[in-house]
Write a protein that holds these residues in place. Structure first.
Motif, PDB file in Angstrom:
ATOM      1  N   SER A   1       0.805  -1.255  -0.124  1.00 59.14           N
ATOM      2  CA  SER A   1      -0.161   0.139  -0.038  1.00 59.14           C
ATOM      3  C   SER A   1       1.027   1.272  -0.011  1.00 59.14           C
ATOM      4  CB  SER A   1      -0.784  -0.035   1.332  1.00 59.14           C
ATOM      5  OG  SER A   1      -0.130   0.259   2.553  1.00 59.14           O
ATOM      6  N   VAL A   2       0.223   2.328  -0.260  1.00 57.82           N
ATOM      7  CA  VAL A   2       0.831   3.619  -0.230  1.00 57.82           C
ATOM      8  C   VAL A   2       1.344   3.875   1.378  1.00 57.82           C
ATOM      9  CG1 VAL A   2       0.488   6.115  -0.146  1.00 57.82           C
ATOM     10  CG2 VAL A   2      -0.499   4.869  -2.125  1.00 57.82           C
TER      11      VAL A   2
ATOM     12  N   VAL B   1       4.571   2.257   2.029  1.00 52.65           N
ATOM     13  CA  VAL B   1       5.847   2.779   1.538  1.00 52.65           C
ATOM     14  C   VAL B   1       6.117   3.821   2.386  1.00 52.65           C
ATOM     15  CG1 VAL B   1       6.511   3.967  -0.331  1.00 52.65           C
ATOM     16  CG2 VAL B   1       5.158   2.022  -0.940  1.00 52.65           C
ATOM     17  N   ALA B   2       5.066   4.761   2.873  1.00 48.21           N
ATOM     18  CA  ALA B   2       5.381   6.015   3.745  1.00 48.21           C
ATOM     19  C   ALA B   2       6.108   5.451   5.136  1.00 48.21           C
ATOM     20  CB  ALA B   2       4.166   6.673   3.983  1.00 48.21           C
ATOM     21  N   ASP B   3       5.469   4.291   5.526  1.00 49.18           N
ATOM     22  CA  ASP B   3       6.217   4.014   6.853  1.00 49.18           C
ATOM     23  C   ASP B   3       7.520   3.250   6.681  1.00 49.18           C
ATOM     24  OD1 ASP B   3       3.775   4.561   8.094  1.00 49.18           O
ATOM     25  OD2 ASP B   3       2.940   2.750   8.046  1.00 49.18           O
ATOM     26  N   ALA B   4       8.008   2.894   5.389  1.00 49.77           N
ATOM     27  CA  ALA B   4       9.100   2.211   5.414  1.00 49.77           C
ATOM     28  C   ALA B   4      10.360   3.226   4.754  1.00 49.77           C
ATOM     29  CB  ALA B   4       9.142   1.009   4.521  1.00 49.77           C
TER      30      ALA B   4
ATOM     31  N   THR C   1       6.542  10.146  -6.358  1.00 51.96           N
ATOM     32  CA  THR C   1       5.178   9.824  -6.782  1.00 51.96           C
ATOM     33  C   THR C   1       5.382   9.939  -8.413  1.00 51.96           C
ATOM     34  OG1 THR C   1       4.538  11.769  -6.183  1.00 51.96           O
ATOM     35  CG2 THR C   1       4.040   9.889  -4.699  1.00 51.96           C
ATOM     36  N   SER C   2       4.662   9.498  -9.163  1.00 49.07           N
ATOM     37  CA  SER C   2       4.306   9.637 -10.757  1.00 49.07           C
ATOM     38  C   SER C   2       2.920   9.319 -10.776  1.00 49.07           C
ATOM     39  CB  SER C   2       5.355   8.788 -11.416  1.00 49.07           C
ATOM     40  OG  SER C   2       4.948   9.144 -12.659  1.00 49.07           O
ATOM     41  N   LEU C   3       2.071  10.295 -11.036  1.00 50.57           N
ATOM     42  CA  LEU C   3       0.499  10.129 -10.812  1.00 50.57           C
ATOM     43  C   LEU C   3      -0.082  10.804 -12.027  1.00 50.57           C
ATOM     44  CD1 LEU C   3       0.347  10.718  -7.001  1.00 50.57           C
ATOM     45  CD2 LEU C   3       0.313   8.436  -8.243  1.00 50.57           C
ATOM     46  N   PRO C   4      -1.411  10.204 -12.434  1.00 48.46           N
ATOM     47  CA  PRO C   4      -1.962  10.710 -13.737  1.00 48.46           C
ATOM     48  C   PRO C   4      -2.676  11.915 -13.757  1.00 48.46           C
ATOM     49  CG  PRO C   4      -3.099   8.848 -12.597  1.00 48.46           C
ATOM     50  CD  PRO C   4      -1.974   9.188 -11.912  1.00 48.46           C
TER      51      PRO C   4
ATOM     52  N   GLY D   1      -4.735   7.112   4.465  1.00 43.89           N
ATOM     53  CA  GLY D   1      -3.759   5.988   4.011  1.00 43.89           C
ATOM     54  C   GLY D   1      -2.745   6.539   2.997  1.00 43.89           C
ATOM     55  N   GLY D   2      -2.743   8.005   3.117  1.00 45.54           N
ATOM     56  CA  GLY D   2      -1.495   8.369   1.983  1.00 45.54           C
ATOM     57  C   GLY D   2      -0.313   8.829   2.917  1.00 45.54           C
TER      58      GLY D   2
END
Length: 282
Positions: free
Chosen positions: A39-40, A43-46, A52-55, A68-69
């Motif tokens: 999950s996102v 990643v943020a916890d690790a 980020t590469s987002l549409p 959860g961001g």
């Protein structure tokens, strides 16, 4: 874009943790040596530095600030955003992240899929000096940096202006190309002459020579993304008080092409659309 960029980080000895909604995208990166996370939030916890590469602006805001961001992450200290989402969304996200002790480095890229694969992207960078300095060696793994300013959002403006110029050049070159062919000109001779003269542009020298003349139409950037970027660019310019006469006309053309022929088609297929619209016209 995210896959080849992450691949360059791996090739330069970085430990890369990945998450994507696409299982195929994650599988490709794990095969290359990255570690998948679920999950996102994971990643943020690790990771202390998250790319980020987002549409779209909506997805960008959700990933950075939503439930959860990244804003709630336990480890993340710097978010490096490579997306093209506009300065308004970026400034807001930067402000919220800073309240959580997280720096946002605004780093949109230009150069397309080919530039990402070759590691030759133009990386426009804005953000607080210390954060930019910390991530600069990572950004240099896949491109050349252009330091725009100290505030997240400034690089977004530059990127949008760049994309608006690019899509405008391609559109007018497409119209000229179709007119020349219909008038009996040899396509190769026409483009060679244009590229030796004052009408040349990045569109005529690159996309037309590599994707249009061979009729491969595979530049790797969809019409829908062109429409998104030029729409954001015009909003930014009009907010600055600039009347966008030409920009609005070009936006209408791209939006019409997307609605008629499909937003997922490669942007170079605008030539095909103009060819179709020209059938029977004299």
């Amino acid at each position: 874009m995210g896959n080849p960029i992450a691949s360059h980080l791996l090739a330069n000895g970085c430990e890369v943790l990945v998450y994507d909604r696409s299982d195929a995208a994650v599988a490709a990166m794990t095969q290359a040596g990255a570690k998948a996370l679920p999950s996102v939030a994971a990643v943020a916890d690790a990771a202390a530095i998250v790319f980020t590469s987002l549409p779209s602006p909506a997805v960008f805001s959700d990933v950075l600030l939503g439930q959860g961001g990244l804003a709630g992450g336990k480890a993340v200290k710097i978010v490096v955003d490579l997306s093209t989402v506009g300065s308004r969304a970026t400034r807001h996200a930067g402000s919220v992240l800073l309240e959580h002790g997280i720096d946002l480095v605004d780093a949109p890229v230009s150069g397309g899929a080919a530039g990402a694969k070759a590691g030759t992207l133009a990386v426009m960078v804005a953000g607080r000096e210390a954060a930019v300095a910390e991530v600069q060696p990572l950004l240099e793994c896949f491109g050349k940096l252009f330091h725009v300013g100290p505030q997240a959002g400034q690089a977004q403006l530059l990127k949008l202006l760049n994309n608006m110029l690019s899509s405008t050049a391609f559109a007018i070159t497409a119209e000229a190309f179709v007119a020349g062919v219909r008038g009996g000109l040899d396509p190769q001779v026409m483009m060679s002459a244009i590229n030796a003269g004052s009408g040349r542009s990045g569109a005529s020298q690159d996309k037309f020579m590599k994707q249009v003349l061979p009729r491969s139409f595979d530049f790797g950037f969809p019409v829908g993304s062109v429409c998104k970027d030029i729409g954001l660019a015009i909003e930014e310019c009009e907010a600055l008080g600039v009347p966008m006469w030409i920009g609005n006309t070009v936006r209408q053309l791209w939006n019409f092409a997307g609605r008629q022929d499909g937003m997922q088609r490669d942007m170079t297929e605008l030539v095909r659309s103009i060819e179709d619209w020209s059938q029977g016209a004299r």
